[in-house]
Motif scaffolding. Structure first.
Motif, short mmCIF file in Angstrom:
data_model
loop_
_atom_site.label_atom_id
_atom_site.label_comp_id
_atom_site.label_asym_id
_atom_site.label_seq_id
_atom_site.Cartn_x
_atom_site.Cartn_y
_atom_site.Cartn_z
N CYS A 1 -9.90 6.13 12.00
CA CYS A 1 -9.71 4.94 11.15
C CYS A 1 -8.27 4.77 10.66
CB CYS A 1 -10.63 5.02 9.93
SG CYS A 1 -12.36 5.12 10.29
N ASN A 2 -7.37 5.74 11.00
CA ASN A 2 -6.02 5.74 10.45
C ASN A 2 -5.99 6.04 8.96
OD1 ASN A 2 -4.49 5.35 12.75
ND2 ASN A 2 -4.33 3.13 12.49
N ALA A 3 -7.07 6.62 8.43
CA ALA A 3 -7.12 6.90 6.99
C ALA A 3 -6.43 8.21 6.64
CB ALA A 3 -8.57 6.95 6.51
N VAL A 4 -6.29 9.12 7.62
CA VAL A 4 -5.58 10.38 7.39
C VAL A 4 -4.65 10.63 8.58
CG1 VAL A 4 -7.40 11.39 5.98
CG2 VAL A 4 -7.45 11.73 8.45
N LEU B 1 -16.70 13.56 -2.67
CA LEU B 1 -15.73 12.56 -2.28
C LEU B 1 -15.92 11.25 -3.04
CD1 LEU B 1 -15.52 13.13 1.59
CD2 LEU B 1 -13.79 13.67 -0.14
N TRP B 2 -17.15 10.94 -3.41
CA TRP B 2 -17.37 9.77 -4.25
C TRP B 2 -16.65 9.93 -5.58
CZ3 TRP B 2 -18.15 4.95 -5.01
CH2 TRP B 2 -18.59 4.47 -6.25
N GLU B 3 -16.67 11.14 -6.12
CA GLU B 3 -16.04 11.38 -7.41
C GLU B 3 -14.52 11.52 -7.30
OE1 GLU B 3 -17.48 11.29 -10.27
OE2 GLU B 3 -19.55 11.12 -9.54
N HIS B 4 -14.03 12.09 -6.20
CA HIS B 4 -12.63 12.48 -6.16
C HIS B 4 -11.91 12.06 -4.88
CE1 HIS B 4 -13.55 14.94 -9.66
NE2 HIS B 4 -14.55 15.48 -8.99
N GLY B 5 -12.50 11.22 -4.05
CA GLY B 5 -11.92 10.94 -2.74
C GLY B 5 -11.21 9.60 -2.61
N GLU B 6 -10.76 9.03 -3.72
CA GLU B 6 -10.13 7.71 -3.65
C GLU B 6 -8.88 7.72 -2.78
OE1 GLU B 6 -10.52 3.61 -4.87
OE2 GLU B 6 -11.84 5.37 -4.95
N ALA B 7 -8.20 8.87 -2.72
CA ALA B 7 -7.00 8.95 -1.90
C ALA B 7 -7.33 8.92 -0.41
CB ALA B 7 -6.22 10.23 -2.22
N VAL B 8 -8.55 9.34 -0.07
CA VAL B 8 -9.00 9.31 1.33
C VAL B 8 -9.49 7.92 1.70
CG1 VAL B 8 -10.64 10.28 2.99
CG2 VAL B 8 -9.61 11.75 1.24
N TYR B 9 -10.30 7.32 0.82
CA TYR B 9 -10.86 6.00 1.10
C TYR B 9 -11.21 5.34 -0.23
CZ TYR B 9 -13.14 2.47 3.95
OH TYR B 9 -13.46 1.29 4.59
N PRO B 10 -10.82 4.07 -0.44
CA PRO B 10 -11.03 3.41 -1.74
C PRO B 10 -12.48 2.95 -1.93
CG PRO B 10 -9.98 1.88 -0.22
CD PRO B 10 -10.08 3.20 0.51
N ALA B 11 -13.40 3.89 -1.92
CA ALA B 11 -14.82 3.54 -1.97
C ALA B 11 -15.20 2.85 -3.28
CB ALA B 11 -15.67 4.80 -1.75
N ARG B 12 -14.68 3.35 -4.39
CA ARG B 12 -15.05 2.76 -5.68
C ARG B 12 -14.57 1.31 -5.79
NH1 ARG B 12 -16.75 6.06 -9.84
NH2 ARG B 12 -16.90 8.28 -9.34
N LYS C 1 0.80 -1.23 0.00
CA LYS C 1 0.00 0.00 0.00
C LYS C 1 0.83 1.27 0.00
CE LYS C 1 -3.60 -2.56 0.04
NZ LYS C 1 -4.41 -2.69 -1.18
N GLY C 2 2.15 1.12 0.13
CA GLY C 2 3.01 2.29 0.10
C GLY C 2 3.73 2.51 1.41
N GLU C 3 4.80 3.25 1.36
CA GLU C 3 5.62 3.50 2.54
C GLU C 3 4.87 4.36 3.55
OE1 GLU C 3 10.03 5.36 3.67
OE2 GLU C 3 9.38 5.15 1.57
N GLY C 4 4.90 3.93 4.80
CA GLY C 4 4.29 4.70 5.87
C GLY C 4 2.79 4.55 6.01
N VAL C 5 2.15 3.74 5.14
CA VAL C 5 0.70 3.54 5.23
C VAL C 5 0.38 2.66 6.43
CG1 VAL C 5 -1.34 2.57 4.09
CG2 VAL C 5 0.36 3.85 2.76
N ARG C 6 -0.58 3.09 7.23
CA ARG C 6 -0.99 2.32 8.39
C ARG C 6 -2.24 1.53 8.08
NH1 ARG C 6 -1.61 6.71 12.99
NH2 ARG C 6 -2.71 7.74 11.28
N ALA C 7 -2.41 0.41 8.76
CA ALA C 7 -3.61 -0.41 8.57
C ALA C 7 -4.83 0.35 9.05
CB ALA C 7 -3.47 -1.72 9.33
N LEU C 8 -5.92 0.29 8.27
CA LEU C 8 -7.17 0.90 8.69
C LEU C 8 -7.72 0.15 9.90
CD1 LEU C 8 -8.92 1.51 5.25
CD2 LEU C 8 -7.70 3.18 6.65
N GLU C 9 -8.43 0.88 10.75
CA GLU C 9 -9.07 0.27 11.91
C GLU C 9 -10.34 1.03 12.24
OE1 GLU C 9 -6.81 2.13 15.69
OE2 GLU C 9 -5.57 0.74 14.55
#
Length: 339
Positions: A336-339, A288-299, A175-183
């Motif tokens: 959630c550790n998402a940001v 965010l549905w249209e442009h928020g994939e960096a925040v949360y992989p909803a799509r 998932k990339g360097e420094g990415v933390r697991a979601l919770e």
């Protein structure tokens, strides 16, 4: 470490089992993700002499509440009012996430603003089938994985603890360097109530290449929730689909009616809106549905769930103590550790 219970008197005790009993007893709103209440790191707010509770995490200047008020209907307003006082004493605000539509009135009566955040999805196993052209690609993907030597079994977590931990680390590394697991709004393995979950593993030559953990769902659409899932980066396509198909066959044989796929933010935002909702915040969530994939992989999440043709869509809401706000949403994703 067991979850900490904090009651209105400020005392603390380990209360995971008591929390589990309360959620089972008072999950009449049908929150399919209610089992997430027992994630490690959660706190519980209770009143003396009342077996109800509120699940939350302190994050910055917010108390991020999970779900509604898990209590007898006659005591929900009183418990929420006490929680508001509890937050005020710490100079904090409350934002509640994954609030069900049936839970909204107690928040509205307390002056909260309630806006939809997304939806959860479920399949009715009584009528489910993978027959027909609609599922041809899914069937082919599963068949290819199985022909490649994949073996699916339901297994005790204790037997696979080490392998699961190693797979989780490998998966997170992609998932990339420094990415933390979601919770918080996703499941976990281990912990004091692991015995209530079910683990289905995918192996090749007896080595773990993927797994799905299923959590119990109580309430009107009782069944199981497709919760935490991981696969090895080199596992190849079709692993998760093969595991889920095998679990579905087991659940159907047991007479289970509903398989839930959990909550996805920013999706299916056409549910009824509650009085006093924020039009601006509703627009922002659509954005965010249209442009928020960096925040949360909803799509990506929704695409996987739609493979199984869900027959039930349950809108889920955010409840803001004062007004719908971007800081409130940010603190949910901080929890959630998402940001």
């Amino acid at each position: 470490m067991d979850t900490v219970t904090t009651d209105a008197l400020g005392t603390q005790s380990t209360g995971t089992e008591a929390a589990a009993a309360a959620v089972r007893r008072y999950c009449d709103s049908g929150n399919p993700s209610a089992y997430l209440a027992f994630n490690r790191g959660n706190s519980y707010f209770r009143l003396p002499g009342d077996d109800g509770l509120i699940v939350y995490r302190p994050v910055g200047r917010y108390l991020v509440q999970f779900g509604g008020v898990f209590a007898a209907p006659g005591s929900r307003a009183r418990l929420l009012a006490a929680f508001v006082d509890f937050a005020a004493a710490q100079d904090r605000e409350i934002v509640a996430v994954q609030v069900q539509g049936a839970d909204a009135p107690v928040f509205l009566d307390a002056g909260f603003v309630v806006n939809q955040m997304g939806a959860s999805y479920a399949v009715d196993l009584d009528t489910f089938t993978l027959a027909g052209t609609r599922f041809m690609q899914l069937r082919n993907k599963i068949s290819k994985a199985l022909r490649g030597g994949l073996v699916i079994t339901e297994a005790p977590y204790a037997d696979w603890r080490k392998a699961v931990t190693e797979l989780d680390a490998a998966w997170l590394g992609t998932k990339g360097e420094g990415v933390r697991a979601l919770e918080f709004l996703v499941g976990e393995t281990g912990g004091p109530l692991q015995r209530l979950r079910r683990l289905f593993v995918a192996t090749r030559e007896e080595e773990l290449v993927g797994y799905i953990s299923y959590s119990p769902v109580h309430g009107p659409q009782a069944g199981w929730m497709h919760d935490l899932s991981r696969r090895r980066p080199d596992a190849g396509p079709g692993v998760m689909e093969a595991v889920n198909k095998a679990a579905i066959e087991v659940f159907r044989a047991e007479g289970v009616r509903w398989l839930h796929f959990g909550f996805t933010p920013f999706t299916s935002l056409d549910a009824p809106r509650f009085p006093g909702y924020s039009l601006a915040f509703h627009w922002f969530v659509n954005h965010l549905w249209e442009h928020g994939e960096a925040v949360y992989p909803a799509r990506t999440q929704l695409a996987y769930k739609e493979k199984w043709a869900p027959t039930l869509v349950l809108p889920e809401y955010l409840a803001f103590q004062r007004r719908a706000s971007l800081p409130g949403l940010v603190h949910v994703f901080r929890a959630c550790n998402a940001v």
